[in-house]
Design a protein around this motif. Structure first.
Motif, PDB file in Angstrom:
ATOM      1  N   ASP A   1       0.940  -1.279   0.109  1.00 61.91           N
ATOM      2  CA  ASP A   1      -0.175   0.057  -0.003  1.00 61.91           C
ATOM      3  C   ASP A   1       0.926   1.291   0.034  1.00 61.91           C
ATOM      4  O   ASP A   1       0.365   2.401  -0.580  1.00 61.91           O
ATOM      5  CB  ASP A   1      -0.956   0.017   1.164  1.00 61.91           C
ATOM      6  CG  ASP A   1      -2.023  -1.073   0.975  1.00 61.91           C
ATOM      7  OD1 ASP A   1      -2.654  -1.224   0.541  1.00 61.91           O
ATOM      8  OD2 ASP A   1      -1.878  -1.938   2.109  1.00 61.91           O
ATOM      9  N   LEU A   2       2.004   1.153   0.441  1.00 60.23           N
ATOM     10  CA  LEU A   2       2.907   2.543   0.699  1.00 60.23           C
ATOM     11  C   LEU A   2       4.407   2.030   0.676  1.00 60.23           C
ATOM     12  O   LEU A   2       4.766   1.103   1.138  1.00 60.23           O
ATOM     13  CB  LEU A   2       2.486   3.121   2.184  1.00 60.23           C
ATOM     14  CG  LEU A   2       3.386   4.133   2.484  1.00 60.23           C
ATOM     15  CD1 LEU A   2       2.404   5.175   3.403  1.00 60.23           C
ATOM     16  CD2 LEU A   2       4.595   4.058   3.329  1.00 60.23           C
TER      17      LEU A   2
ATOM     18  N   TRP B   1       1.966   6.443  -1.728  1.00 63.54           N
ATOM     19  CA  TRP B   1       1.027   5.412  -1.429  1.00 63.54           C
ATOM     20  C   TRP B   1       0.039   5.431  -2.367  1.00 63.54           C
ATOM     21  O   TRP B   1      -0.324   6.362  -3.182  1.00 63.54           O
ATOM     22  CB  TRP B   1       0.354   5.786  -0.069  1.00 63.54           C
ATOM     23  CG  TRP B   1      -0.405   6.941   0.320  1.00 63.54           C
ATOM     24  CD1 TRP B   1      -1.558   7.283  -0.073  1.00 63.54           C
ATOM     25  CD2 TRP B   1       0.408   8.169   0.495  1.00 63.54           C
ATOM     26  NE1 TRP B   1      -1.859   8.500   0.176  1.00 63.54           N
ATOM     27  CE2 TRP B   1      -0.851   9.267   0.586  1.00 63.54           C
ATOM     28  CE3 TRP B   1       1.601   8.794   0.752  1.00 63.54           C
ATOM     29  CZ2 TRP B   1      -0.573  10.543   0.611  1.00 63.54           C
ATOM     30  CZ3 TRP B   1       1.801   9.870   0.946  1.00 63.54           C
ATOM     31  CH2 TRP B   1       0.816  10.906   1.026  1.00 63.54           C
TER      32      TRP B   1
ATOM     33  N   LEU C   1      -5.681   3.433  -0.377  1.00 65.29           N
ATOM     34  CA  LEU C   1      -5.387   3.595   1.089  1.00 65.29           C
ATOM     35  C   LEU C   1      -6.384   4.411   1.785  1.00 65.29           C
ATOM     36  O   LEU C   1      -6.841   4.132   2.910  1.00 65.29           O
ATOM     37  CB  LEU C   1      -3.867   3.954   1.523  1.00 65.29           C
ATOM     38  CG  LEU C   1      -3.560   3.866   2.801  1.00 65.29           C
ATOM     39  CD1 LEU C   1      -2.174   3.045   2.833  1.00 65.29           C
ATOM     40  CD2 LEU C   1      -3.483   5.189   3.448  1.00 65.29           C
ATOM     41  N   HIS C   2      -6.677   5.560   1.176  1.00 64.55           N
ATOM     42  CA  HIS C   2      -7.771   6.443   1.541  1.00 64.55           C
ATOM     43  C   HIS C   2      -9.134   5.859   1.602  1.00 64.55           C
ATOM     44  O   HIS C   2      -9.926   6.192   2.688  1.00 64.55           O
ATOM     45  CB  HIS C   2      -7.686   7.825   1.157  1.00 64.55           C
ATOM     46  CG  HIS C   2      -6.495   8.576   1.350  1.00 64.55           C
ATOM     47  ND1 HIS C   2      -5.961   8.960   2.458  1.00 64.55           N
ATOM     48  CD2 HIS C   2      -5.395   8.867   0.346  1.00 64.55           C
ATOM     49  CE1 HIS C   2      -4.660   9.762   2.280  1.00 64.55           C
ATOM     50  NE2 HIS C   2      -4.462   9.499   1.139  1.00 64.55           N
TER      51      HIS C   2
ATOM     52  N   ARG D   1      -9.761   2.899   2.012  1.00 63.94           N
ATOM     53  CA  ARG D   1      -9.921   2.072   3.292  1.00 63.94           C
ATOM     54  C   ARG D   1      -9.634   2.462   4.550  1.00 63.94           C
ATOM     55  O   ARG D   1     -10.380   2.030   5.406  1.00 63.94           O
ATOM     56  CB  ARG D   1      -8.716   1.062   2.916  1.00 63.94           C
ATOM     57  CG  ARG D   1      -9.103  -0.012   1.779  1.00 63.94           C
ATOM     58  CD  ARG D   1      -7.799  -0.866   1.379  1.00 63.94           C
ATOM     59  NE  ARG D   1      -7.344  -1.487   2.510  1.00 63.94           N
ATOM     60  CZ  ARG D   1      -5.893  -1.802   2.327  1.00 63.94           C
ATOM     61  NH1 ARG D   1      -4.965  -1.574   1.507  1.00 63.94           N
ATOM     62  NH2 ARG D   1      -5.248  -2.695   3.362  1.00 63.94           N
TER      63      ARG D   1
ATOM     64  N   TRP E   1      -0.728   6.832   9.025  1.00 65.18           N
ATOM     65  CA  TRP E   1      -0.133   5.763   8.732  1.00 65.18           C
ATOM     66  C   TRP E   1      -0.145   4.620   9.863  1.00 65.18           C
ATOM     67  O   TRP E   1      -0.364   3.471   9.464  1.00 65.18           O
ATOM     68  CB  TRP E   1       1.692   5.872   8.615  1.00 65.18           C
ATOM     69  CG  TRP E   1       1.928   7.147   7.565  1.00 65.18           C
ATOM     70  CD1 TRP E   1       3.223   8.042   7.707  1.00 65.18           C
ATOM     71  CD2 TRP E   1       1.402   7.543   6.162  1.00 65.18           C
ATOM     72  NE1 TRP E   1       3.125   8.689   6.772  1.00 65.18           N
ATOM     73  CE2 TRP E   1       2.319   8.405   5.930  1.00 65.18           C
ATOM     74  CE3 TRP E   1       0.340   6.801   5.642  1.00 65.18           C
ATOM     75  CZ2 TRP E   1       1.699   9.069   4.581  1.00 65.18           C
ATOM     76  CZ3 TRP E   1       0.018   7.614   4.460  1.00 65.18           C
ATOM     77  CH2 TRP E   1       0.517   8.458   4.047  1.00 65.18           C
TER      78      TRP E   1
ATOM     79  N   ALA F   1      -3.620   3.314   9.408  1.00 66.44           N
ATOM     80  CA  ALA F   1      -3.472   2.313   8.143  1.00 66.44           C
ATOM     81  C   ALA F   1      -2.966   0.874   8.688  1.00 66.44           C
ATOM     82  O   ALA F   1      -3.485  -0.164   8.428  1.00 66.44           O
ATOM     83  CB  ALA F   1      -3.050   2.908   7.009  1.00 66.44           C
TER      84      ALA F   1
ATOM     85  N   ALA G   1      -2.679  -2.364   6.495  1.00 74.80           N
ATOM     86  CA  ALA G   1      -2.118  -2.070   5.245  1.00 74.80           C
ATOM     87  C   ALA G   1      -0.732  -2.468   5.318  1.00 74.80           C
ATOM     88  O   ALA G   1       0.033  -2.741   6.316  1.00 74.80           O
ATOM     89  CB  ALA G   1      -1.790  -0.491   5.421  1.00 74.80           C
TER      90      ALA G   1
END
Length: 142
Positions: A11-12, A58, A62-63, A65, A82, A85, A90
């Protein structure tokens, strides 16, 4: 971007970087740089330090979720999202190469040693998520 393209489960991504105290510095100017090697990702490391630091990349998903940056934080908003997540599952990946230069501005919001808000916000984030982390550990040990 290549890592995110190759590995859809990540994810990141974040990387090591160089740090400078010289405004507008770049690699061609070749001032004195210090290389910062970030920790490999773990929830424990993230609770100690904003591991993705100053130039993560990222996925937009991600946003979807985990939500967006909490605007009540003026300094620690990135660190808070972070952690949120990571608690939600994540996946983060460190790239062990210096891929950027960070200017440590002595007058910046988060780098000014005289700014009490930075310490206050970091303590709020730690208090909130360390409590959740301890709850998870207790639940796992039952």
């Amino acid at each position: 971007m290549n890592i995110l393209d190759r590995y859809p489960i990540i994810d990141l991504v974040y990387s090591d970087f160089y740090i400078t105290c010289t405004p507008n510095d770049n690699l061609e100017n070749s001032h004195q740089f210090k290389q910062v090697k970030k920790r490999n990702f773990s929830l424990q490391a993230l609770l100690i330090d904003c591991v993705p630091n100053n130039h993560p990349m990222w996925r937009k998903s991600l946003h979807n979720r985990f939500g967006y940056f909490d605007e009540s934080y003026k300094i620690a908003g990135d660190w808070e999202i972070w952690i949120r997540a990571a608690f939600g599952g994540a996946s983060f990946k460190r790239i062990p190469l210096p891929l950027g230069i960070y200017y440590k501005n002595p007058y910046g919001l988060s780098t000014n040693q005289q700014n009490p808000l930075a310490l206050q916000e970091h303590n709020l984030v730690k208090k909130k998520y360390i409590y959740l982390y301890k709850q998870q550990l207790v639940a796992q040990n039952k």
